[in-house]
Design an enzyme around this catalytic site. Structure first.
Site, PDB file in Angstrom:
ATOM      1  N   SER A   1      -2.500  -1.460   5.187  1.00  0.00           N
ATOM      2  CA  SER A   1      -2.683  -2.810   4.678  1.00  0.00           C
ATOM      3  C   SER A   1      -2.025  -3.069   3.339  1.00  0.00           C
ATOM      4  O   SER A   1      -2.011  -4.221   2.873  1.00  0.00           O
ATOM      5  CB  SER A   1      -4.180  -3.111   4.555  1.00  0.00           C
ATOM      6  OG  SER A   1      -4.801  -2.229   3.618  1.00  0.00           O
TER       7      SER A   1
ATOM      8  N   LYS B   1      -2.736  -4.022  -5.631  1.00  0.00           N
ATOM      9  CA  LYS B   1      -3.082  -4.576  -4.325  1.00  0.00           C
ATOM     10  C   LYS B   1      -4.111  -5.701  -4.447  1.00  0.00           C
ATOM     11  O   LYS B   1      -5.029  -5.629  -5.281  1.00  0.00           O
ATOM     12  CB  LYS B   1      -3.618  -3.447  -3.432  1.00  0.00           C
ATOM     13  CG  LYS B   1      -3.919  -3.825  -2.003  1.00  0.00           C
ATOM     14  CD  LYS B   1      -4.322  -2.580  -1.209  1.00  0.00           C
ATOM     15  CE  LYS B   1      -4.683  -2.945   0.238  1.00  0.00           C
ATOM     16  NZ  LYS B   1      -4.977  -1.748   1.045  1.00  0.00           N
TER      17      LYS B   1
ATOM     18  N   SER C   1      -3.594   2.896   5.175  1.00  0.00           N
ATOM     19  CA  SER C   1      -3.081   1.755   4.417  1.00  0.00           C
ATOM     20  C   SER C   1      -2.251   2.126   3.191  1.00  0.00           C
ATOM     21  O   SER C   1      -1.600   1.268   2.612  1.00  0.00           O
ATOM     22  CB  SER C   1      -4.232   0.843   3.989  1.00  0.00           C
ATOM     23  OG  SER C   1      -4.823   0.241   5.115  1.00  0.00           O
TER      24      SER C   1
END
Length: 531
Positions: free
Chosen positions: A172, A90, A196
């Site tokens: 996210s 990420k 997320s």
């Protein structure tokens, strides 16, 4: 004796839905080299990335790293299960050699801002490197990971759902979910403060693990609540692959002192050790109801959940209806904009100060004040991406002096209240786990304003409890439907086992059919079809 197999070229390798086990068998049989496998994934990325936007940066050393693993394998070294396996991380995670942007335009030179270059990998990235995994690149997120449904606020633009580009990808960890669901990589790192990990996994028909707080280090990760809620966990297409990745990520490191709590909590034999196709038999599983949250399920979500419950019963699970009824659990929630309980974010200024300091002496900024001066923007100021949290009294005081340790007493009180009720309910009903619909309705559209309709955000984030998502069906509009197994702290191995039993019996994973149509063209065509 059969002659050794000739390694396949990159063009001959179909990477779609490849598992870690299949890859390692391919290495053992001489069918794959890590370099060819990496090239095959990069070719798929080259073909489809323009239409999905999963990545922010590619790792320029990926092929060299793959060749190094091939050399080690050829030399007869004993290698782990992730050695030579293409993975992604990420954007929020520090990766030496690539900027750490947090998804925020002022921290991207590509978008006209500045670059923050970390001197050290985040511990989870370092653990991937040490495992021999081939990191292909970093994946897209909304600015400061501040959206649970979509990555549209990213400096790099929106990420699209691999299953259906009209559906919000979940956030996210949007880019990681798209990269894994779309077979751009085999497994990937996601991170969660409030949904997320679980939201994008559920929205894209993936398995994920939102781990117990402090099982996996989160140092070197752009924080929202690094001291109280933030966790790093796997995205995968199968339960086994998620468990194998968690084996690499979990455990104590001096770089993140809170992980001392996990010592003695990691199962002997690792997180795959309890996977079995009879894991649900005789287990008492608590079901979703108004005792957990007063939010009702949509008619369609309720029907899909009923089907999933029947499947659980078919596996021999004993279902307990709404065990939280009368417990007072639902009364603990304090909802803000978008159905988000922000408690725990009081530490963001302090955590950000620690994060910036960790970047190293050569980084462009080391304090929030320096960051504001360099970028010319304050994310906590009115109109800023984090402005909605600035009114929290503890955070307001912390923003005045981020170096001072904030008062987390009120947050700890609510965490203890949540855990007291959870432990009591699970004990009084002799529950082994909970199995809830991960969403209360179909996910919203990619450009809608609606938040993601999760059922366990922010309850398990505040409480620090683990959750494992697993595909469980499909809404009529094509969006995936998932279950989330939730359990007591440190129960990841058991939750993975229940998810594995369910996965193997039902096979609900949706394999995306990727497209090469520009998204705006696809929108126009959809509008014309519905006219």
């Amino acid at each position: 004796m059969n002659a050794p197999a000739s390694p396949k070229s990159a063009a001959e390798i179909d990477v779609t839905e490849l598992t870690i086990g299949e890859i390692q068998q391919g290495f053992a049989d001489g069918l794959y080299t890590s370099e060819a496998l990496t090239r095959a994934h990069l070719a798929r990325i080259d073909r489809y990335e323009p239409f999905y936007n999963a990545f922010t940066f590619m790792n320029p050393s990926a092929l060299a790293d793959a060749r190094a693993i091939d050399a080690r394998r050829a030399a007869g070294e004993a290698l782990g299960p992730l050695a030579g396996v293409p993975v992604v991380v990420k954007e929020a995670m520090d990766f030496v050699g690539l900027p750490s942007t947090g998804g925020w335009a002022p921290l991207s030179s590509v978008a006209g801002g500045i670059d923050l270059m970390p001197e050290r990998d985040a511990p989870v990235v370092a653990r991937l490197r040490a495992s021999g995994a081939v990191i292909l690149g970093k994946t897209n997120i909304p600015a400061f990971s501040h959206d649970g449904a979509r990555a549209n606020t990213s400096w790099d633009g929106p990420t699209f759902n691999a299953v259906d580009r009209a559906v919000a990808p979940g956030a996210s960890s949007s880019g990681t979910a798209t990269a894994i669901s779309g077979s751009f990589a085999v497994v990937g790192l996601a991170e969660e403060t409030g949904g997320s990990i679980q939201n994008p996994a559920a929205a894209q028909s993936l398995v994920s693990v939102k781990p117990t707080f402090a099982l996996v280090p989160n140092a070197g990760v752009t924080p929202l609540a690094g001291s109280t809620r933030d966790v790093v966990g796997p995205h995968a297409r199968t339960v086994t692959d998620a468990a194998l990745l968690l084996d690499v990520l979990a455990g104590y490191t001096v770089e993140d002192p809170k992980t001392v709590a996990c010592i003695g909590k990691i199962p002997a034999g690792g997180f795959t050790s309890r996977l079995a196709t009879d894991a649900l038999k005789g287990k008492r599983i608590g079901l979703y109801g108004t005792g957990w949250r007063r939010q009702p399920l949509s008619d369609e979500a309720a029907a899909l959940y009923a089907d999933a419950c029947a499947e659980l019963a078919d596996r021999g699970a004993i279902l307990v209806d709404d065990p939280f009824s009368g417990s007072g659990f639902a009364d603990l929630a304090v909802w803000k904009s978008g159905g988000f309980d922000e408690r725990g974010l009081e530490t963001i200024a302090y955590d950000m100060a620690l994060y910036l300091k960790r970047l190293g002496p050569s980084a462009a900024a080391h304090t929030l004040a320096e960051l504001t001066t360099l970028t010319g923007e304050d994310p906590f100021a009115p109109g800023g991406i984090l402005a909605m949290h600035a009114a929290m009294p503890v955070l307001a005081a912390s923003l005045a002096d981020p170096s001072t340790i904030p008062d987390v007493g009120p947050f700890l009180a609510v965490r203890e209240a949540y855990l007291k009720i959870v432990n009591s309910v699970m004990s009084s009903h002799a529950l082994d786990a909970l199995a809830f619909p991960q969403s209360s309705a179909t996910p919203p559209g990619i450009f809608d304003e609606a938040p993601y309709p999760a059922t366990t955000v922010s309850e398990i984030n505040i409480a620090g409890l683990p959750g494992v998502t697993v595909p469980a069906g499909r809404f009529a509009d094509g969006a995936p439907f998932s279950l989330i197994f939730v359990g007591a702290m440190w129960s990841e191995a058991e939750l993975l086992a229940y998810a594995y039993d369910y996965e193997q019996a039902t096979q609900h994973r949706i394999v995306p059919t990727l497209v090469e149509t520009p998204f705006q063209t696809a929108l126009r065509e959809m509008a014309e079809e519905s006219a």
